[in-house]
Scaffold this motif. Structure first.
Motif, PDB file in Angstrom:
ATOM      1  N   MET A   1     -24.479  32.702  78.323  1.00  0.00           N
ATOM      2  CA  MET A   1     -24.768  32.269  79.693  1.00  0.00           C
ATOM      3  C   MET A   1     -23.607  31.464  80.274  1.00  0.00           C
ATOM      4  SD  MET A   1     -28.859  31.398  79.833  1.00  0.00           S
ATOM      5  CE  MET A   1     -28.912  30.313  78.420  1.00  0.00           C
ATOM      6  N   THR A   2     -22.947  30.656  79.442  1.00  0.00           N
ATOM      7  CA  THR A   2     -21.792  29.883  79.902  1.00  0.00           C
ATOM      8  C   THR A   2     -20.654  30.820  80.285  1.00  0.00           C
ATOM      9  OG1 THR A   2     -22.412  28.003  78.503  1.00  0.00           O
ATOM     10  CG2 THR A   2     -20.127  28.090  79.276  1.00  0.00           C
ATOM     11  N   ALA A   3     -20.366  31.786  79.432  1.00  0.00           N
ATOM     12  CA  ALA A   3     -19.312  32.752  79.747  1.00  0.00           C
ATOM     13  C   ALA A   3     -19.633  33.487  81.038  1.00  0.00           C
ATOM     14  CB  ALA A   3     -19.144  33.742  78.589  1.00  0.00           C
ATOM     15  N   ASP A   4     -20.892  33.876  81.204  1.00  0.00           N
ATOM     16  CA  ASP A   4     -21.321  34.580  82.418  1.00  0.00           C
ATOM     17  C   ASP A   4     -21.110  33.693  83.643  1.00  0.00           C
ATOM     18  OD1 ASP A   4     -22.451  36.604  84.017  1.00  0.00           O
ATOM     19  OD2 ASP A   4     -24.498  35.914  83.633  1.00  0.00           O
ATOM     20  N   ALA A   5     -21.522  32.429  83.548  1.00  0.00           N
ATOM     21  CA  ALA A   5     -21.381  31.500  84.675  1.00  0.00           C
ATOM     22  C   ALA A   5     -19.922  31.231  85.016  1.00  0.00           C
ATOM     23  CB  ALA A   5     -22.108  30.186  84.363  1.00  0.00           C
ATOM     24  N   CYS A   6     -19.034  31.390  84.035  1.00  0.00           N
ATOM     25  CA  CYS A   6     -17.608  31.169  84.252  1.00  0.00           C
ATOM     26  C   CYS A   6     -16.860  32.451  84.599  1.00  0.00           C
ATOM     27  CB  CYS A   6     -16.987  30.542  83.001  1.00  0.00           C
ATOM     28  SG  CYS A   6     -17.572  28.886  82.649  1.00  0.00           S
ATOM     29  N   GLY A   7     -17.562  33.572  84.618  1.00  0.00           N
ATOM     30  CA  GLY A   7     -16.920  34.844  84.927  1.00  0.00           C
ATOM     31  C   GLY A   7     -16.014  35.352  83.820  1.00  0.00           C
ATOM     32  N   ILE A   8     -16.372  35.060  82.586  1.00  0.00           N
ATOM     33  CA  ILE A   8     -15.562  35.456  81.434  1.00  0.00           C
ATOM     34  C   ILE A   8     -16.279  36.577  80.671  1.00  0.00           C
ATOM     35  CG2 ILE A   8     -14.695  34.675  79.178  1.00  0.00           C
ATOM     36  CD1 ILE A   8     -14.301  31.901  80.527  1.00  0.00           C
ATOM     37  N   ASP A   9     -15.551  37.665  80.427  1.00  0.00           N
ATOM     38  CA  ASP A   9     -16.065  38.774  79.629  1.00  0.00           C
ATOM     39  C   ASP A   9     -15.875  38.389  78.166  1.00  0.00           C
ATOM     40  OD1 ASP A   9     -16.455  41.109  78.140  1.00  0.00           O
ATOM     41  OD2 ASP A   9     -15.355  42.382  79.537  1.00  0.00           O
ATOM     42  N   LEU A  10     -16.910  37.824  77.587  1.00  0.00           N
ATOM     43  CA  LEU A  10     -16.819  37.262  76.245  1.00  0.00           C
ATOM     44  C   LEU A  10     -16.469  38.319  75.195  1.00  0.00           C
ATOM     45  CD1 LEU A  10     -17.084  34.541  74.840  1.00  0.00           C
ATOM     46  CD2 LEU A  10     -19.508  35.023  74.512  1.00  0.00           C
ATOM     47  N   ALA A  11     -17.047  39.507  75.295  1.00  0.00           N
ATOM     48  CA  ALA A  11     -16.751  40.562  74.320  1.00  0.00           C
ATOM     49  C   ALA A  11     -15.262  40.913  74.349  1.00  0.00           C
ATOM     50  CB  ALA A  11     -17.603  41.790  74.591  1.00  0.00           C
ATOM     51  N   ASP A  12     -14.704  41.053  75.529  1.00  0.00           N
ATOM     52  CA  ASP A  12     -13.284  41.368  75.676  1.00  0.00           C
ATOM     53  C   ASP A  12     -12.422  40.232  75.142  1.00  0.00           C
ATOM     54  OD1 ASP A  12     -11.096  43.059  76.687  1.00  0.00           O
ATOM     55  OD2 ASP A  12     -10.826  41.454  78.170  1.00  0.00           O
ATOM     56  N   GLU A  13     -12.800  39.001  75.466  1.00  0.00           N
ATOM     57  CA  GLU A  13     -12.003  37.842  75.030  1.00  0.00           C
ATOM     58  C   GLU A  13     -12.040  37.664  73.518  1.00  0.00           C
ATOM     59  OE1 GLU A  13      -9.841  36.221  76.859  1.00  0.00           O
ATOM     60  OE2 GLU A  13     -10.431  37.472  78.558  1.00  0.00           O
ATOM     61  N   VAL A  14     -13.171  37.947  72.882  1.00  0.00           N
ATOM     62  CA  VAL A  14     -13.247  37.851  71.419  1.00  0.00           C
ATOM     63  C   VAL A  14     -12.311  38.869  70.782  1.00  0.00           C
ATOM     64  CG1 VAL A  14     -14.744  38.269  69.409  1.00  0.00           C
ATOM     65  CG2 VAL A  14     -15.551  36.852  71.286  1.00  0.00           C
ATOM     66  N   GLN A  15     -12.305  40.078  71.318  1.00  0.00           N
ATOM     67  CA  GLN A  15     -11.411  41.101  70.771  1.00  0.00           C
ATOM     68  C   GLN A  15      -9.948  40.686  70.936  1.00  0.00           C
ATOM     69  OE1 GLN A  15     -13.129  44.460  72.905  1.00  0.00           O
ATOM     70  NE2 GLN A  15     -13.928  45.231  70.965  1.00  0.00           N
ATOM     71  N   LYS A  16      -9.589  40.128  72.073  1.00  0.00           N
ATOM     72  CA  LYS A  16      -8.217  39.644  72.290  1.00  0.00           C
ATOM     73  C   LYS A  16      -7.878  38.528  71.313  1.00  0.00           C
ATOM     74  CE  LYS A  16      -8.074  40.519  77.278  1.00  0.00           C
ATOM     75  NZ  LYS A  16      -8.075  39.833  78.596  1.00  0.00           N
ATOM     76  N   LYS A  17      -8.831  37.642  71.075  1.00  0.00           N
ATOM     77  CA  LYS A  17      -8.595  36.504  70.179  1.00  0.00           C
ATOM     78  C   LYS A  17      -8.409  36.961  68.730  1.00  0.00           C
ATOM     79  CE  LYS A  17      -8.408  32.061  69.314  1.00  0.00           C
ATOM     80  NZ  LYS A  17      -7.450  31.132  69.835  1.00  0.00           N
ATOM     81  N   ILE A  18      -9.139  37.984  68.324  1.00  0.00           N
ATOM     82  CA  ILE A  18      -8.965  38.523  66.968  1.00  0.00           C
ATOM     83  C   ILE A  18      -7.549  39.059  66.801  1.00  0.00           C
ATOM     84  CG2 ILE A  18      -9.693  40.361  65.385  1.00  0.00           C
ATOM     85  CD1 ILE A  18     -12.577  39.926  66.513  1.00  0.00           C
ATOM     86  N   VAL A  19      -7.058  39.775  67.804  1.00  0.00           N
ATOM     87  CA  VAL A  19      -5.688  40.302  67.768  1.00  0.00           C
ATOM     88  C   VAL A  19      -4.685  39.149  67.709  1.00  0.00           C
ATOM     89  CG1 VAL A  19      -3.933  41.559  69.091  1.00  0.00           C
ATOM     90  CG2 VAL A  19      -6.256  42.483  68.896  1.00  0.00           C
ATOM     91  N   LYS A  20      -4.899  38.141  68.543  1.00  0.00           N
ATOM     92  CA  LYS A  20      -4.000  36.977  68.574  1.00  0.00           C
ATOM     93  C   LYS A  20      -3.990  36.261  67.222  1.00  0.00           C
ATOM     94  CE  LYS A  20      -3.091  32.854  71.350  1.00  0.00           C
ATOM     95  NZ  LYS A  20      -3.506  32.087  72.541  1.00  0.00           N
ATOM     96  N   ASN A  21      -5.169  36.078  66.624  1.00  0.00           N
ATOM     97  CA  ASN A  21      -5.250  35.405  65.325  1.00  0.00           C
ATOM     98  C   ASN A  21      -4.609  36.236  64.220  1.00  0.00           C
ATOM     99  OD1 ASN A  21      -6.407  33.061  66.248  1.00  0.00           O
ATOM    100  ND2 ASN A  21      -8.497  33.713  65.816  1.00  0.00           N
ATOM    101  N   ALA A  22      -4.699  37.551  64.328  1.00  0.00           N
ATOM    102  CA  ALA A  22      -4.049  38.413  63.330  1.00  0.00           C
ATOM    103  C   ALA A  22      -2.540  38.232  63.370  1.00  0.00           C
ATOM    104  CB  ALA A  22      -4.427  39.871  63.574  1.00  0.00           C
ATOM    105  N   GLN A  23      -2.005  37.985  64.560  1.00  0.00           N
ATOM    106  CA  GLN A  23      -0.565  37.745  64.696  1.00  0.00           C
ATOM    107  C   GLN A  23      -0.198  36.361  64.165  1.00  0.00           C
ATOM    108  OE1 GLN A  23      -0.143  38.441  68.892  1.00  0.00           O
ATOM    109  NE2 GLN A  23      -0.004  40.659  68.654  1.00  0.00           N
ATOM    110  N   LYS A  24      -1.053  35.372  64.435  1.00  0.00           N
ATOM    111  CA  LYS A  24      -0.780  34.009  63.979  1.00  0.00           C
ATOM    112  C   LYS A  24      -0.988  33.854  62.474  1.00  0.00           C
ATOM    113  CE  LYS A  24      -2.873  30.790  66.474  1.00  0.00           C
ATOM    114  NZ  LYS A  24      -3.784  30.112  67.419  1.00  0.00           N
ATOM    115  N   TYR A  25      -1.882  34.644  61.918  1.00  0.00           N
ATOM    116  CA  TYR A  25      -2.232  34.552  60.504  1.00  0.00           C
ATOM    117  C   TYR A  25      -2.053  35.899  59.810  1.00  0.00           C
ATOM    118  CZ  TYR A  25      -4.343  30.077  61.762  1.00  0.00           C
ATOM    119  OH  TYR A  25      -4.550  28.795  62.208  1.00  0.00           O
TER     120      TYR A  25
END
Length: 127
Positions: free
Chosen positions: A88-112
């Motif tokens: 609900m917070t992501a929705d209220a902020c206009g954030i596509d949480l599913a998309d952002e989680v996938q981006k974060k996994i990619v980012k973390n794979a690069q960092k780690y």
């Protein structure tokens, strides 16, 4: 590690849609500003923590084998509340949480990278 499989026909979008309709039907959207939702979520995180409070490390192992079904069900409800408020917070902020989680996994794979991070609890800045 746990081998729990999540229900595959439920998506973050389907949950978001159901939660949105639930709030709309009750005229609760007026209370669902990001700030209020975050505060509610933090309260629910506290309730998750209470489920673990004062338990030994052995009681809190993977899959919680020493927990009663009642205690596991209580934890499941509290975790559901946290996820609901997060969505609900992501929705209220206009954030596509599913998309952002996938981006974060990619980012973390690069960092780690596996070559440096496997078996290590070091922060990426320590590699």
């Amino acid at each position: 590690s746990s081998s729990t499989k999540f229900t595959s026909n439920v998506t973050l979008e389907s949950i978001r849609s159901e939660l949105s309709q639930f709030a709309k039907d009750r005229d609760w959207e007026q209370y669902h500003q990001p700030r209020n939702l975050v505060i509610a979520m933090v309260g629910e995180v506290g309730e998750v923590a209470e489920c673990f409070q004062w338990r030994s490390d052995t009681e809190c192992g993977t899959s919680l084998p020493k927990w009663s079904e009642s205690d596991k069900n209580h934890l499941a409800e509290e975790l559901s509340d946290v996820l609901s408020y997060l969505i609900m917070t992501a929705d209220a902020c206009g954030i596509d949480l599913a998309d952002e989680v996938q981006k974060k996994i990619v980012k973390n794979a690069q960092k780690y990278p596996v070559s440096k991070a496997k078996g290590s609890n070091k922060k990426y800045t320590e590699f």
